[in-house]
Scaffold this motif. Structure first.
Motif, PDB file in Angstrom:
ATOM      1  N   PRO A  81       0.729  -1.294   0.153  1.00 53.48           N
ATOM      2  CA  PRO A  81      -0.031   0.027   0.048  1.00 53.48           C
ATOM      3  C   PRO A  81       0.895   1.461   0.151  1.00 53.48           C
ATOM      4  O   PRO A  81       0.497   2.469  -0.663  1.00 53.48           O
ATOM      5  N   ILE A  84       1.752   2.024  -3.405  1.00 50.87           N
ATOM      6  CA  ILE A  84       0.502   2.887  -4.161  1.00 50.87           C
ATOM      7  C   ILE A  84       0.527   4.385  -3.647  1.00 50.87           C
ATOM      8  O   ILE A  84       0.244   5.203  -4.737  1.00 50.87           O
ATOM      9  N   ASP A  85       0.605   4.805  -2.698  1.00 48.16           N
ATOM     10  CA  ASP A  85       0.601   6.115  -1.944  1.00 48.16           C
ATOM     11  C   ASP A  85       1.744   6.655  -2.628  1.00 48.16           C
ATOM     12  O   ASP A  85       1.548   7.906  -2.777  1.00 48.16           O
ATOM     13  N   ASN A 104      -5.254  -0.892 -15.970  1.00 41.39           N
ATOM     14  CA  ASN A 104      -5.063  -1.627 -14.641  1.00 41.39           C
ATOM     15  C   ASN A 104      -4.677  -2.928 -15.078  1.00 41.39           C
ATOM     16  O   ASN A 104      -5.730  -3.797 -14.933  1.00 41.39           O
ATOM     17  N   GLN A 127      -5.184  -7.974  -2.200  1.00 37.81           N
ATOM     18  CA  GLN A 127      -4.421  -6.630  -2.366  1.00 37.81           C
ATOM     19  C   GLN A 127      -3.958  -6.520  -3.733  1.00 37.81           C
ATOM     20  O   GLN A 127      -4.257  -5.112  -4.147  1.00 37.81           O
ATOM     21  N   ILE A 131      -7.601  -4.596  -4.588  1.00 38.12           N
ATOM     22  CA  ILE A 131      -7.517  -3.405  -3.945  1.00 38.12           C
ATOM     23  C   ILE A 131      -6.443  -2.445  -4.401  1.00 38.12           C
ATOM     24  O   ILE A 131      -6.718  -1.317  -4.736  1.00 38.12           O
ATOM     25  N   GLY A 132      -5.412  -3.304  -4.690  1.00 37.49           N
ATOM     26  CA  GLY A 132      -4.467  -2.429  -5.611  1.00 37.49           C
ATOM     27  C   GLY A 132      -4.849  -1.805  -6.819  1.00 37.49           C
ATOM     28  O   GLY A 132      -4.651  -0.448  -7.162  1.00 37.49           O
ATOM     29  N   VAL A 134      -8.139  -0.776  -7.460  1.00 41.63           N
ATOM     30  CA  VAL A 134      -8.850   0.202  -7.263  1.00 41.63           C
ATOM     31  C   VAL A 134      -8.386   1.447  -6.706  1.00 41.63           C
ATOM     32  O   VAL A 134      -8.588   2.490  -7.265  1.00 41.63           O
ATOM     33  N   GLU A 135      -7.282   0.860  -5.986  1.00 44.32           N
ATOM     34  CA  GLU A 135      -6.612   2.325  -5.318  1.00 44.32           C
ATOM     35  C   GLU A 135      -5.644   3.186  -6.354  1.00 44.32           C
ATOM     36  O   GLU A 135      -5.638   4.428  -6.079  1.00 44.32           O
ATOM     37  N   THR A 137      -6.558   3.453  -9.127  1.00 48.07           N
ATOM     38  CA  THR A 137      -7.739   4.370  -9.844  1.00 48.07           C
ATOM     39  C   THR A 137      -8.107   5.416  -9.225  1.00 48.07           C
ATOM     40  O   THR A 137      -8.199   6.597  -9.714  1.00 48.07           O
ATOM     41  N   GLN A 138      -8.307   5.271  -7.660  1.00 46.91           N
ATOM     42  CA  GLN A 138      -8.429   6.222  -6.963  1.00 46.91           C
ATOM     43  C   GLN A 138      -7.595   7.558  -6.947  1.00 46.91           C
ATOM     44  O   GLN A 138      -7.924   8.788  -6.921  1.00 46.91           O
ATOM     45  N   LYS A 139      -6.295   7.055  -7.187  1.00 53.46           N
ATOM     46  CA  LYS A 139      -5.056   8.291  -7.170  1.00 53.46           C
ATOM     47  C   LYS A 139      -5.375   9.119  -8.424  1.00 53.46           C
ATOM     48  O   LYS A 139      -5.091  10.042  -8.474  1.00 53.46           O
TER      49      LYS A 139
END
Ligand code: NAP
Length: 293
Positions: A81, A84-85, A104, A127, A131-132, A134-135, A137-139
């Motif tokens: 995570p 990803i951040d 993705n 993950q 989740i990876g 999706v996250e 995509t959120q960024k």
């Protein structure tokens, strides 16, 4: 008969035309150093996009050798995570600007019977594959939404639509990504963003050498698992090329009305229509048989 009578009764339910993306726009492809991601990055470069790819280790000899010409690599490990951040900062470093196309693609191919899947392995798989994706995509979304146009493609798998024994965790992760993609498709339509899911069948990328495997070699599932895996790997080796999947992804990127689902390989053109006609059990039986079980 008047034109009104000929109108498609479902037209009001289907996707309206969306603003297009094209040459000069930035595209981000996760997992661009191999297989489908590598082929998609190449196709995007050839179509005039500025392409940023990701790799867990962009500086490694392997990554450098396998990065398509014209693609800038940034680090990303979907299992972490914190990595990803760091992605927005990494994109800033290479002056990526607004990402207009997100593919993705990176994922893990996990195998094992339900009873024997370790907790850590399942957690890591979800993950990375769910989740990876999706996250990431959120960024990307806030700037893409502000821009009022964009395309997002989630790379799932036909196993997300057609489950296979001993591949439950992988199929479940790909079914989850499909549900996220289909839901986001309607959420993002008002912002000019098209969302599609690509479900490849067997694709000859060498992924067979990179599968994670969780089975007790002396346990009750060992023989059937070995048969399934042997056939799975043979199907992959005889599969279609990653370039064909990339061409379909380019359809999703360039079409003003991208479809919700694209699928190629493993007789996708027959499998999806057949699944609407055949009893579910018969369909599952056909898929098992294709894998020798
Ligand atoms: N091949 C098939 O038959 C097939 C069928 C259906 C669906 N798919 C799906 O299609 C996608 C691509 O498959 P492929 O066959 O092209 O795979 P591949 O050849 O193994 O390539 C995977 C790519 O993802 C990157 N990657 C691996 N683990 C990662 C992680 N934890 N975080 C970030 N990046 C990671 C790898 O780059 P680095 O090693 O440089 O990090 C590599 O570029 C996957 O989602 C897969 O599930 C494949």
């Amino acid at each position: 008969m008047t034109k009104r009578h000929l109108r498609n009764p479902f037209s009001r339910l289907s996707t309206p035309e969306l603003p297009t993306v094209g040459p000069g726009d930035t595209a981000l492809v996760t997992g661009a150093t191999s297989g489908i991601g590598q082929a998609t990055a190449t196709a995007l470069v050839n179509a005039g996009f500025r392409v940023i790819g990701t790799s867990r280790d962009p500086g490694s000899l392997n990554s450098v050798a396998n990065t398509p010409e014209g693609v800038t690599l940034v680090p990303l490990d979907l299992s972490d995570p914190a990595s990803i951040d760091r992605l927005p900062g990494e994109l800033e470093k290479v002056r990526a600007g607004t990402v207009s196309v997100l593919v993705n693609n990176a994922g893990e191919s996990q195998n094992g019977p339900l009873e024997e899947l370790p907790h850590d392995a399942m957690t890591r798989l979800f993950q990375i594959n769910v989740i990876g994706q999706v996250e990431v995509t959120q960024k990307i979304l806030p700037a893409m939404r502000d821009q009022g146009r964009g395309r997002i493609v989630f790379v799932g798998s036909m196993l997300g639509s057609f489950p296979l024994a001993h591949r439950g965790s992988y199929g479940a992760s790909k079914a989850a990504v499909k549900a996220f993609g289909f839901s986001a498709r309607r959420e993002l339509r008002p912002f000019g963003i098209g969302v599609s899911v690509m479900e490849p069948g067997a694709i000859d990328t060498g992924i067979s050498q990179r599968r994670t495997i969780y089975v007790d070699r002396n346990g009750p599932y060992a023989d059937e698992f070995a048969t399934m895996l042997k056939n799975l790997n043979a199907n992959e080796a005889e599969g279609i090329s990653a370039g064909i999947v990339a061409d379909e992804i380019m359809e999703a990127v360039t079409d003003p009305r991208p479809k919700p689902l694209y699928a190629v390989g493993s007789s996708a053109g027959v499998a999806f229509p057949a699944s609407r006609l055949l009893p579910r059990d018969a369909m599952h039986g056909i898929i098992a048989k294709r894998h020798g079980i």
